[in-house]
Motif scaffolding. Sequence first.
Motif, PDB file in Angstrom:
ATOM      1  N   UNK A   3       7.872 -10.911   1.179  1.00 54.13           N
ATOM      2  CA  UNK A   3       6.786 -11.608   2.146  1.00 54.13           C
ATOM      3  C   UNK A   3       6.476 -10.746   3.359  1.00 54.13           C
ATOM      4  N   UNK A   4       7.248  -9.568   3.547  1.00 56.19           N
ATOM      5  CA  UNK A   4       7.113  -8.843   4.721  1.00 56.19           C
ATOM      6  C   UNK A   4       5.884  -7.850   4.671  1.00 56.19           C
ATOM      7  N   UNK A   5       4.783  -8.255   4.974  1.00 57.08           N
ATOM      8  CA  UNK A   5       3.568  -7.410   4.986  1.00 57.08           C
ATOM      9  C   UNK A   5       3.543  -6.246   5.597  1.00 57.08           C
ATOM     10  N   UNK A   6       4.187  -6.086   6.663  1.00 56.56           N
ATOM     11  CA  UNK A   6       4.210  -4.727   7.566  1.00 56.56           C
ATOM     12  C   UNK A   6       5.235  -3.873   7.277  1.00 56.56           C
ATOM     13  N   UNK A   7       6.120  -4.199   6.200  1.00 56.19           N
ATOM     14  CA  UNK A   7       7.322  -3.163   5.984  1.00 56.19           C
ATOM     15  C   UNK A   7       6.701  -2.194   5.099  1.00 56.19           C
ATOM     16  N   UNK A   8       5.937  -2.295   4.477  1.00 57.49           N
ATOM     17  CA  UNK A   8       5.430  -1.210   3.576  1.00 57.49           C
ATOM     18  C   UNK A   8       3.993  -1.404   3.376  1.00 57.49           C
ATOM     19  N   UNK A   9       3.209  -0.615   3.318  1.00 58.67           N
ATOM     20  CA  UNK A   9       1.718  -0.451   3.144  1.00 58.67           C
ATOM     21  C   UNK A   9       1.281   0.233   1.831  1.00 58.67           C
ATOM     22  N   UNK A  10       0.698  -0.509   1.023  1.00 58.22           N
ATOM     23  CA  UNK A  10       0.226   0.587  -0.307  1.00 58.22           C
ATOM     24  C   UNK A  10      -1.302   0.183  -0.489  1.00 58.22           C
ATOM     25  N   UNK A  11      -1.984   1.392  -0.041  1.00 62.98           N
ATOM     26  CA  UNK A  11      -3.496   1.094  -0.448  1.00 62.98           C
ATOM     27  C   UNK A  11      -3.797   1.895  -1.749  1.00 62.98           C
ATOM     28  N   UNK A  12      -4.468   0.824  -2.467  1.00 61.09           N
ATOM     29  CA  UNK A  12      -4.759   1.172  -3.832  1.00 61.09           C
ATOM     30  C   UNK A  12      -6.379   1.004  -3.998  1.00 61.09           C
ATOM     31  N   UNK A  13      -6.879   2.140  -4.470  1.00 62.73           N
ATOM     32  CA  UNK A  13      -8.449   2.407  -4.444  1.00 62.73           C
ATOM     33  C   UNK A  13      -8.939   1.396  -5.541  1.00 62.73           C
ATOM     34  N   UNK A  14      -8.234   0.909  -6.485  1.00 68.89           N
ATOM     35  CA  UNK A  14      -8.691   0.196  -7.647  1.00 68.89           C
ATOM     36  C   UNK A  14      -8.783  -1.355  -7.065  1.00 68.89           C
ATOM     37  N   UNK A  15      -8.011  -1.613  -5.934  1.00 71.66           N
ATOM     38  CA  UNK A  15      -8.469  -3.125  -5.291  1.00 71.66           C
ATOM     39  C   UNK A  15      -9.742  -3.057  -4.722  1.00 71.66           C
ATOM     40  N   UNK A  16      -9.991  -1.936  -3.917  1.00 66.62           N
ATOM     41  CA  UNK A  16     -11.130  -1.661  -3.158  1.00 66.62           C
ATOM     42  C   UNK A  16     -12.434  -1.483  -4.013  1.00 66.62           C
TER      43      UNK A  16
END
Length: 409
Positions: free
Chosen positions: A255-268
Amino acid sequence: MFDIDRWQEIFYSIKQNKLRAFLSGFTITLGLFIFIILFGIGNGLQNGFMSQFIRDATNLISIFPGRATEAYKGLQENRNITLKNEDLNLIKKVYNKELEYKTSVISTSDTVRYGMETGKYPIQGIFPEKQYIEKIVMISGRFISKNDMNNDQKFAAIGRLIEKDLFKNENALGKYISIGGINYKIIGVFTDSGGDREERIIYVPITTLQLAKKNSDTINQIDLSYNSSMNPQQAIKLGKNIEMDLRSKLKISPSDKSGLYVRNNAENMGDTFAFFAVISFLVIFIGFGTIMAGIIGISNIMVYIVKERTKEIGVRKALGAKPSNIIGLILHESIFITVISGILGVLLGILTLYLIGDHLSDYFIVDPSVSWTLILFATFCLIIFGSIAGFIPARRAAKIKPIEALRAD
């Protein structure tokens, strides 16, 4: 099929019904023309969007460490998360089959010197695959190789604008620059469609940069490109699975949103792909709708021709003509009109797209085109539908009894 008498009859029938044959053929030509133009413009719009708004690989997943704000599994809150070489190794081990290219990245900036010229530029330690992820194009020389990494070579690939800044009119290839007091040999100069910022980056082997940082094994980010055959849903699931595994290893709360960031182009890109899918559906629907209107027109012509030639058909049957001969004659005429009209529509559509070219690039329409696979498929469908359009009245004609046909007015 190659009966000269039959072809003469077909041409005679078309000649006797020029207007009807022309109108039906024109409808098919127009339908296929509209289909190719719309589909080509749709592809051009997609090409323009990709070239203007997507600088890096479209199938990109980037992972960045953050700051854990929640206590989890005995670890305190507000702790910095650090990625290491072993994290990329874990991803390779578990997801290697689903991924095309993989690289960890160390990002820093430093003063770069060549002779009397100096400047501060971003420095990135990377794997060779970074070239494909960033869509880097080499102007001269080459990019970082696996052999450079294995041997901790002090090699550098520099952006086009760095060569312009530091070397002026000189060729930078083979010369040495000083980065933080360490000399690196320039093995390549590249360009990047991402813009000026991307062309002021220096890439070096990640092992060399880690060695310069007292043999550190920490990294700043991980870049991955998944198999292009994956659909957006599969890619999104892959990204979430990778994130879940890394969170478990790094002991970050789910539930910790700021612990790790994953940017997936598929979502965008999911909504974008859905938008283009809707456009493609509408194009196909409109194009085939127009083509079907032409097919129905041909069918109506065949019905009229059968009615007009009822006595002739009766005489043929009285003289021993088989039902298959009657059906074949009418089918050949229907398919002939369909195919000729279709080919004309294809040629006009391809010629129009060729003439358009990149003249609409200001409207984000780049290289409008249609694949030959689609053209062949549309042509095949035309032949099938043309056969159906001719078969229905031909079957009726074959069932006409000679005595009834001879009595017809």
